[in-house]
Design a protein around this motif. Structure first.
Motif, PDB file in Angstrom:
ATOM      1  N   GLU A   9     -11.912  10.703  14.066  1.00 36.22           N
ATOM      2  CA  GLU A   9     -11.895   9.403  13.367  1.00 36.22           C
ATOM      3  C   GLU A   9     -12.389   9.395  11.854  1.00 36.22           C
ATOM      4  OE1 GLU A   9     -14.088   4.968  13.497  1.00 36.22           O
ATOM      5  OE2 GLU A   9     -14.809   6.633  15.086  1.00 36.22           O
ATOM      6  N   THR A  10     -13.529   9.842  11.659  1.00 35.10           N
ATOM      7  CA  THR A  10     -14.100  10.095  10.223  1.00 35.10           C
ATOM      8  C   THR A  10     -13.467  10.785   9.329  1.00 35.10           C
ATOM      9  OG1 THR A  10     -16.100   9.585  11.025  1.00 35.10           O
ATOM     10  CG2 THR A  10     -16.215  10.247   8.792  1.00 35.10           C
ATOM     11  N   VAL A  11     -12.842  11.793   9.800  1.00 39.94           N
ATOM     12  CA  VAL A  11     -12.046  12.867   8.609  1.00 39.94           C
ATOM     13  C   VAL A  11     -10.715  12.150   8.430  1.00 39.94           C
ATOM     14  CG1 VAL A  11     -11.044  14.322  10.416  1.00 39.94           C
ATOM     15  CG2 VAL A  11     -11.535  15.163   8.286  1.00 39.94           C
ATOM     16  N   ILE A  12     -10.224  11.507   9.496  1.00 43.88           N
ATOM     17  CA  ILE A  12      -8.816  11.005   9.225  1.00 43.88           C
ATOM     18  C   ILE A  12      -9.012   9.903   8.300  1.00 43.88           C
ATOM     19  CG2 ILE A  12      -7.258   9.157  10.296  1.00 43.88           C
ATOM     20  CD1 ILE A  12      -7.132  11.287  12.495  1.00 43.88           C
ATOM     21  N   LEU A  13      -9.889   8.868   8.519  1.00 45.13           N
ATOM     22  CA  LEU A  13     -10.195   7.808   7.526  1.00 45.13           C
ATOM     23  C   LEU A  13     -10.616   8.087   6.270  1.00 45.13           C
ATOM     24  CD1 LEU A  13     -11.859   5.134   9.976  1.00 45.13           C
ATOM     25  CD2 LEU A  13      -9.414   5.371   9.310  1.00 45.13           C
ATOM     26  N   SER A  14     -11.350   9.178   6.161  1.00 48.79           N
ATOM     27  CA  SER A  14     -11.950   9.487   4.820  1.00 48.79           C
ATOM     28  C   SER A  14     -10.784  10.149   4.025  1.00 48.79           C
ATOM     29  CB  SER A  14     -12.894  10.871   4.960  1.00 48.79           C
ATOM     30  OG  SER A  14     -13.312  11.337   3.875  1.00 48.79           O
ATOM     31  N   ILE A  15      -9.807  10.948   4.435  1.00 46.83           N
ATOM     32  CA  ILE A  15      -8.863  10.980   3.632  1.00 46.83           C
ATOM     33  C   ILE A  15      -7.878  10.106   3.404  1.00 46.83           C
ATOM     34  CG2 ILE A  15      -6.564  12.794   3.898  1.00 46.83           C
ATOM     35  CD1 ILE A  15      -8.281  14.740   5.457  1.00 46.83           C
ATOM     36  N   LEU A  16      -7.284   9.415   4.428  1.00 41.92           N
ATOM     37  CA  LEU A  16      -6.592   8.220   4.143  1.00 41.92           C
ATOM     38  C   LEU A  16      -6.943   7.127   3.641  1.00 41.92           C
ATOM     39  CD1 LEU A  16      -4.596   8.003   7.644  1.00 41.92           C
ATOM     40  CD2 LEU A  16      -3.884   9.021   5.456  1.00 41.92           C
ATOM     41  N   THR A  27      -1.458  12.564   4.064  1.00 40.22           N
ATOM     42  CA  THR A  27      -1.012  13.113   5.173  1.00 40.22           C
ATOM     43  C   THR A  27      -0.987  14.602   5.098  1.00 40.22           C
ATOM     44  OG1 THR A  27       0.249  11.322   5.339  1.00 40.22           O
ATOM     45  CG2 THR A  27       0.827  12.831   6.965  1.00 40.22           C
ATOM     46  N   GLY A  28      -0.495  15.067   4.193  1.00 46.87           N
ATOM     47  CA  GLY A  28      -0.720  16.709   4.169  1.00 46.87           C
ATOM     48  C   GLY A  28      -1.942  17.342   4.346  1.00 46.87           C
ATOM     49  N   ARG A  29      -3.129  16.699   3.621  1.00 46.81           N
ATOM     50  CA  ARG A  29      -4.479  17.118   3.696  1.00 46.81           C
ATOM     51  C   ARG A  29      -4.871  16.968   5.064  1.00 46.81           C
ATOM     52  NH1 ARG A  29      -8.943  16.037   1.035  1.00 46.81           N
ATOM     53  NH2 ARG A  29      -8.480  13.826   0.760  1.00 46.81           N
ATOM     54  N   LEU A  30      -4.655  15.613   5.597  1.00 48.36           N
ATOM     55  CA  LEU A  30      -4.951  15.242   6.890  1.00 48.36           C
ATOM     56  C   LEU A  30      -4.507  16.344   7.859  1.00 48.36           C
ATOM     57  CD1 LEU A  30      -4.711  11.678   8.447  1.00 48.36           C
ATOM     58  CD2 LEU A  30      -4.061  13.936   9.831  1.00 48.36           C
ATOM     59  N   LEU A  31      -3.412  16.949   7.809  1.00 49.38           N
ATOM     60  CA  LEU A  31      -2.815  17.809   8.833  1.00 49.38           C
ATOM     61  C   LEU A  31      -3.579  19.096   8.674  1.00 49.38           C
ATOM     62  CD1 LEU A  31       1.096  17.048   8.684  1.00 49.38           C
ATOM     63  CD2 LEU A  31      -0.548  16.455  10.498  1.00 49.38           C
ATOM     64  N   ASP A  32      -3.904  19.410   7.496  1.00 52.71           N
ATOM     65  CA  ASP A  32      -4.808  20.740   7.400  1.00 52.71           C
ATOM     66  C   ASP A  32      -6.127  20.663   7.831  1.00 52.71           C
ATOM     67  OD1 ASP A  32      -2.868  21.957   5.824  1.00 52.71           O
ATOM     68  OD2 ASP A  32      -3.721  21.360   3.977  1.00 52.71           O
ATOM     69  N   HIS A  47     -16.225  13.211  -8.068  1.00 56.13           N
ATOM     70  CA  HIS A  47     -16.868  14.568  -7.369  1.00 56.13           C
ATOM     71  C   HIS A  47     -15.619  15.548  -7.481  1.00 56.13           C
ATOM     72  CE1 HIS A  47     -17.597  17.020  -4.172  1.00 56.13           C
ATOM     73  NE2 HIS A  47     -18.865  16.531  -4.244  1.00 56.13           N
ATOM     74  N   GLU A  48     -16.025  16.666  -7.885  1.00 55.23           N
ATOM     75  CA  GLU A  48     -15.082  17.678  -8.138  1.00 55.23           C
ATOM     76  C   GLU A  48     -13.986  17.826  -7.161  1.00 55.23           C
ATOM     77  OE1 GLU A  48     -18.785  19.892  -6.139  1.00 55.23           O
ATOM     78  OE2 GLU A  48     -18.337  18.194  -7.501  1.00 55.23           O
ATOM     79  N   LEU A  49     -14.399  17.827  -5.748  1.00 49.91           N
ATOM     80  CA  LEU A  49     -13.544  17.870  -4.720  1.00 49.91           C
ATOM     81  C   LEU A  49     -12.549  16.610  -4.562  1.00 49.91           C
ATOM     82  CD1 LEU A  49     -15.144  19.779  -1.586  1.00 49.91           C
ATOM     83  CD2 LEU A  49     -13.828  20.661  -3.403  1.00 49.91           C
ATOM     84  N   ALA A  50     -12.980  15.405  -4.673  1.00 49.88           N
ATOM     85  CA  ALA A  50     -12.472  14.338  -4.831  1.00 49.88           C
ATOM     86  C   ALA A  50     -11.450  14.311  -6.007  1.00 49.88           C
ATOM     87  CB  ALA A  50     -13.305  13.064  -5.164  1.00 49.88           C
ATOM     88  N   ALA A  51     -11.760  15.094  -7.155  1.00 48.65           N
ATOM     89  CA  ALA A  51     -10.790  14.873  -8.111  1.00 48.65           C
ATOM     90  C   ALA A  51      -9.368  15.852  -7.837  1.00 48.65           C
ATOM     91  CB  ALA A  51     -11.438  15.846  -9.359  1.00 48.65           C
ATOM     92  N   GLY A 108       0.782  -1.397   0.010  1.00 49.09           N
ATOM     93  CA  GLY A 108      -0.047  -0.017  -0.090  1.00 49.09           C
ATOM     94  C   GLY A 108       0.849   1.257   0.111  1.00 49.09           C
ATOM     95  N   VAL A 109       0.389   2.533  -0.305  1.00 48.46           N
ATOM     96  CA  VAL A 109       0.772   3.600  -0.229  1.00 48.46           C
ATOM     97  C   VAL A 109       0.265   4.619   0.598  1.00 48.46           C
ATOM     98  CG1 VAL A 109       1.802   5.491  -1.786  1.00 48.46           C
ATOM     99  CG2 VAL A 109       1.820   3.346  -2.540  1.00 48.46           C
ATOM    100  N   VAL A 110       0.980   5.170   1.565  1.00 55.48           N
ATOM    101  CA  VAL A 110       0.616   6.196   2.453  1.00 55.48           C
ATOM    102  C   VAL A 110       0.333   7.558   1.889  1.00 55.48           C
ATOM    103  CG1 VAL A 110       0.598   7.510   4.751  1.00 55.48           C
ATOM    104  CG2 VAL A 110       1.223   5.200   4.611  1.00 55.48           C
ATOM    105  N   ALA A 111      -0.939   8.002   1.757  1.00 62.44           N
ATOM    106  CA  ALA A 111      -1.262   9.235   0.729  1.00 62.44           C
ATOM    107  C   ALA A 111      -2.098  10.046   1.432  1.00 62.44           C
ATOM    108  CB  ALA A 111      -1.452   9.329  -0.431  1.00 62.44           C
TER     109      ALA A 111
END
Length: 442
Positions: free
Chosen positions: A133-140, A61-66, A171-175, A56-59
């Motif tokens: 919990e949810t915002v972290i899991l959603s991003i990661l 993280t920068g968005r999660l910190l924001d 989705h436009e933000l998911a893009a 797997g690849v961790v991606a």
């Protein structure tokens, strides 16, 4: 909240509402029970990789910190929670002053991971941690899925350039998030301007079939594009007849034509024919870009073709069949009381089937063989063995609520290239198989 502070291209609600309702009801009950401030440790991990994936690849993280930094409850959000009777007034008062003041450790962005890897560790009071919990899991889960697909495509491309062009398929933000994750995973550019604006990812793009169809002839369309964008542009040559289009393209732009794009047909066969024709016309430096619903398998099948770049859309932004990583966020340790000095005690879910977890605050290290190639992911609780002390994977991301590990997107991209190169060669095979490294618990 002023969404300008988030650096987002369009308005979105406060990140404080990127949660599930049960996180708020747990906080309310814990505040009433006097357990909300017990020191707690949550970890993010996955029990398995998607079927057939080797790593797997961790991606993200920068968005999660924001997202953590901007997790605030302004008047509008509090009014919503009050009007909908989600929580009671004492809980609303606590939320009004919410700031995450704990610590976060994690695998740095771009690093690879395996089943059981403690990808992220969140430490603090129970209430302040459980809300994330949810915002972290959603991003990661989203970003890591896209980055894993991008990494496989990057390995299959073997150094040829990759263009992310999937904004219209999600989705436009998911893009925007997908473009960022794809860049971490090895892509070189994006067609999505919001991603270029937000993350400084190189952007590319010239014309679609509609531009050719707009004009009275293909020649007129090519002439208009070259007059506007210069001879170094990329001309789309499969609207009508490819052979005739290539001839016309070189007549108009000359041998300095930048590239041609092929978006349909038998790409392997057509690419060979176009390359031969370009060379015969003296356009030996004109590049060939192919698109048309590519994935890692299609890219690998074109390894022998004279292709210079691949444009990938749908399969990339949907994780090439695996749009999530199935990461979970579990409490693994907590103090017996709210006393700051109370020792941590391991906790773990015990259930039938595969939904198990390992208790305790964990470290992780990657053991290498004699040739310096990774041979195991080692996860443990307690002291780190001396031989693994300099191979630890978790780094400090947040300390006392302050972000301490922001970095450029290029740093994450470079880290991934190095991390993937450190795995056994079978990691980049596209054939189905088990994770390339075993996870050992000590």
């Amino acid at each position: 909240m002023n969404t300008t502070d988030l650096g987002l291209p369009v308005d979105v609600p406060s990140t404080a509402l990127f949660t599930d309702q049960y996180e708020f009801t747990m906080v309310q009950a814990a505040l009433k029970a006097g357990t909300a401030h017990r020191r707690s440790v949550f970890e993010v991990f996955t029990r398995r990789l998607p079927e057939g994936r080797r790593y797997g690849v961790v991606a993200g993280t920068g968005r999660l910190l924001d997202a953590v930094e901007n997790f605030r409850f302004d008047a509008g959000v509090l009014d919503f929670l009050r009007d909908q009777r989600i929580v009671d007034e004492p809980t609303l008062e606590w939320l009004a002053g919410y700031r995450f003041r704990g610590d976060i450790f994690g695998y740095p962005e771009g690093e690879v991971y395996f089943p059981g890897s403690p990808i992220l560790r969140v430490e603090g009071g129970f209430a302040e941690c459980v809300l994330l919990e949810t915002v972290i899991l959603s991003i990661l889960n989203h970003d890591s899925a896209i980055a894993a697909a991008a990494s496989r495509m990057s390995a299959a491309a073997a150094g040829r350039r990759l263009i992310e062009m999937g904004a219209r398929r999600t989705h436009e933000l998911a893009a925007v998030a997908a473009s960022r994750a794809a860049y971490v995973g090895g892509f070189d550019s994006t067609s999505d301007l919001a991603a270029g604006f937000r993350y400084a990812i190189p952007t590319v793009g010239t014309s679609a079939h509609a531009f050719t169809l707009l004009h009275d002839s293909e020649r007129d369309a090519f002439r208009a594009q070259v007059d506007s964008l210069g001879r170094g542009t990329t001309l789309l040559v499969d609207t009508y007849d490819v052979t005739e289009a290539v001839r016309t393209a070189v007549e108009i732009a000359g041998p300095g034509l930048g590239a041609v794009r092929i978006d349909s047909g038998d790409l392997l066969l057509v690419a060979h024919r176009v390359r031969q024709q370009l060379d015969e016309l003296g356009a030996r430096d004109t590049r060939i870009t192919v698109t048309s619903d590519l994935d890692e398998y299609a890219i690998a099948s074109l390894a022998a073709a004279p292709v210079d770049a691949y444009g990938v859309g749908t399969q990339l932004v949907t994780g090439s069949g695996h749009p999530t990583c199935s990461m979970v966020y579990k409490l693994v340790a907590r103090a017996r009381s709210a006393d700051p000095g109370a020792p941590l005690e391991p906790v773990a879910k015990k259930s039938l089937g595969a939904k198990y977890s390992h208790g305790g605050r964990k470290w992780a290290a990657r053991r290498l063989d004699a040739e310096g190639v990774a041979e195991a992911e080692v996860v443990g609780v307690g002291p780190v063995p001396e031989g693994l002390a300099d191979r630890q994977l978790l780094v400090e991301l947040v300390k006392g609520g302050e972000i301490v590990a922001r970095e450029t997107l290029d740093a994450a991209r470079d880290r991934h290239i190095a991390a993937r190169a450190g795995l056994p060669m079978s990691a980049i095979q596209l054939s189905r198989g088990e994770p390339v490294l075993p996870t050992e618990y000590v």
